[in-house]
Design a protein around this motif. Structure first.
Motif, mmCIF file in Angstrom:
data_model
loop_
_atom_site.group_PDB
_atom_site.id
_atom_site.type_symbol
_atom_site.label_atom_id
_atom_site.label_comp_id
_atom_site.label_asym_id
_atom_site.label_seq_id
_atom_site.Cartn_x
_atom_site.Cartn_y
_atom_site.Cartn_z
ATOM 1 N N GLY A 40 0.860 -1.196 -0.143
ATOM 2 C CA GLY A 40 0.093 -0.115 0.098
ATOM 3 C C GLY A 40 0.877 1.272 -0.006
ATOM 4 N N LEU A 41 2.116 1.142 0.139
ATOM 5 C CA LEU A 41 2.909 2.237 -0.166
ATOM 6 C C LEU A 41 3.336 2.897 -1.513
ATOM 7 N N PRO A 42 3.697 3.999 -1.660
ATOM 8 C CA PRO A 42 4.066 4.253 -3.002
ATOM 9 C C PRO A 42 5.440 3.821 -3.299
ATOM 10 N N ALA A 43 5.727 3.458 -4.570
ATOM 11 C CA ALA A 43 6.923 2.488 -5.042
ATOM 12 C C ALA A 43 8.229 3.237 -4.662
ATOM 13 N N ALA A 44 7.890 4.709 -4.568
ATOM 14 C CA ALA A 44 9.406 5.399 -4.224
ATOM 15 C C ALA A 44 9.397 5.259 -2.745
ATOM 16 N N VAL A 45 8.590 5.374 -2.058
ATOM 17 C CA VAL A 45 8.725 5.189 -0.510
ATOM 18 C C VAL A 45 9.331 3.735 -0.267
ATOM 19 N N GLU A 46 8.687 2.644 -0.875
ATOM 20 C CA GLU A 46 9.333 1.207 -0.841
ATOM 21 C C GLU A 46 10.526 1.101 -1.123
ATOM 22 N N VAL A 47 10.933 1.702 -2.236
ATOM 23 C CA VAL A 47 12.386 1.598 -2.570
ATOM 24 C C VAL A 47 13.300 2.329 -1.773
ATOM 25 N N THR A 48 12.813 3.470 -1.230
ATOM 26 C CA THR A 48 13.850 4.389 -0.640
ATOM 27 C C THR A 48 13.844 3.415 0.985
ATOM 28 N N ALA A 49 12.945 3.322 1.470
ATOM 29 C CA ALA A 49 13.066 2.429 2.701
ATOM 30 C C ALA A 49 14.057 1.172 2.650
ATOM 31 N N TYR A 50 13.810 0.443 1.668
ATOM 32 C CA TYR A 50 14.820 -0.575 1.664
ATOM 33 C C TYR A 50 16.284 -0.258 1.378
ATOM 34 N N LEU A 51 16.233 0.754 0.552
ATOM 35 C CA LEU A 51 17.969 1.257 0.336
ATOM 36 C C LEU A 51 18.558 1.793 1.576
ATOM 37 N N VAL A 52 17.606 2.707 2.382
ATOM 38 C CA VAL A 52 17.941 3.164 3.655
ATOM 39 C C VAL A 52 18.479 2.096 4.491
ATOM 40 N N ALA A 53 17.447 1.284 4.889
ATOM 41 C CA ALA A 53 17.800 0.131 5.579
ATOM 42 C C ALA A 53 19.114 -0.787 5.260
ATOM 43 N N ARG A 54 19.121 -1.070 4.133
ATOM 44 C CA ARG A 54 20.347 -1.778 3.438
ATOM 45 C C ARG A 54 21.573 -1.104 3.926
ATOM 46 N N GLU A 55 21.705 0.176 3.698
ATOM 47 C CA GLU A 55 22.948 1.027 3.768
ATOM 48 C C GLU A 55 23.111 1.190 5.321
ATOM 49 N N ALA A 56 22.065 1.310 6.068
ATOM 50 C CA ALA A 56 22.118 1.633 7.506
ATOM 51 C C ALA A 56 23.043 0.229 8.310
ATOM 52 N N LEU A 57 22.313 -0.847 7.674
ATOM 53 C CA LEU A 57 22.758 -2.023 8.024
ATOM 54 C C LEU A 57 24.226 -2.631 7.741
ATOM 55 N N THR A 58 24.474 -2.089 6.390
ATOM 56 C CA THR A 58 25.711 -2.426 5.928
ATOM 57 C C THR A 58 26.694 -1.614 6.836
ATOM 58 N N ASN A 59 26.457 -0.345 6.926
ATOM 59 C CA ASN A 59 27.525 0.494 7.821
ATOM 60 C C ASN A 59 27.537 -0.065 9.088
ATOM 61 N N ALA A 60 26.257 -0.594 9.872
ATOM 62 C CA ALA A 60 26.539 -0.917 11.322
ATOM 63 C C ALA A 60 27.711 -2.077 11.226
ATOM 64 N N VAL A 61 27.453 -3.109 10.542
ATOM 65 C CA VAL A 61 28.289 -4.044 10.526
ATOM 66 C C VAL A 61 29.665 -3.796 9.957
ATOM 67 N N ARG A 62 29.953 -3.009 9.064
ATOM 68 C CA ARG A 62 31.209 -2.702 8.208
ATOM 69 C C ARG A 62 31.928 -1.906 9.429
ATOM 70 N N HIS A 63 31.403 -0.668 9.986
ATOM 71 C CA HIS A 63 32.273 0.148 10.929
ATOM 72 C C HIS A 63 31.814 0.082 12.249
ATOM 73 N N GLU B 151 15.397 12.908 1.596
ATOM 74 C CA GLU B 151 14.981 14.389 1.091
ATOM 75 C C GLU B 151 14.404 14.550 -0.371
ATOM 76 N N GLU B 152 14.825 13.752 -1.306
ATOM 77 C CA GLU B 152 14.024 13.817 -2.512
ATOM 78 C C GLU B 152 12.744 13.707 -2.353
ATOM 79 N N LEU B 153 12.205 12.858 -1.325
ATOM 80 C CA LEU B 153 10.710 12.666 -1.189
ATOM 81 C C LEU B 153 9.982 13.504 0.188
ATOM 82 N N ASP B 154 10.957 14.810 0.129
ATOM 83 C CA ASP B 154 10.480 15.670 1.501
ATOM 84 C C ASP B 154 10.664 15.137 2.530
#
Length: 96
Positions: free
Chosen positions: A3-26, A72-75
């Motif tokens: 039920g979420l707009p596609a842009a929100v779904e993609v952004t949520a996925y990419l932010v979660a992936r990057e945050a988890l990657t950063n946590a594990v890496r650093h 920020e692209e999605l306000d």
């Protein structure tokens, strides 16, 4: 995230992936948690860990910068804070 707009779904996925990657890496955490859901006026995603956290000398690299730009692209708004007891909390809020 039905039920979420596609842009929100993609952004949520990419932010979660990057945050988890950063946590594990650093951060060398023992645990990470991802929380997500709708708020009264938007969608919120939070990724927290119990690792080393960000030091005061941390300079945002490509990962942190790209997370902020995507939200920020999605306000929306992205915050990166020290977790209670240590670690890092990345929170993204996107209006719906």
């Amino acid at each position: 995230m039905s039920g979420l707009p596609a842009a929100v779904e993609v952004t949520a996925y990419l932010v979660a992936r990057e945050a988890l990657t950063n946590a594990v890496r650093h951060g060398e955490p023992r645990r990470c948690a991802v929380r997500l859901g709708r708020t009264a006026d938007g969608f919120e995603l939070s990724v927290s860990d119990d690792g080393r956290g960000l030091g005061p000398e941390t300079v945002p690299g490509v990962g942190l910068t790209s997370m902020r730009e995507r939200v920020e692209e999605l306000d929306g708004k992205l915050t990166i804070d020290t977790a209670h007891g240590g670690g890092t909390v990345v929170t993204a809020w996107i209006p719906l």
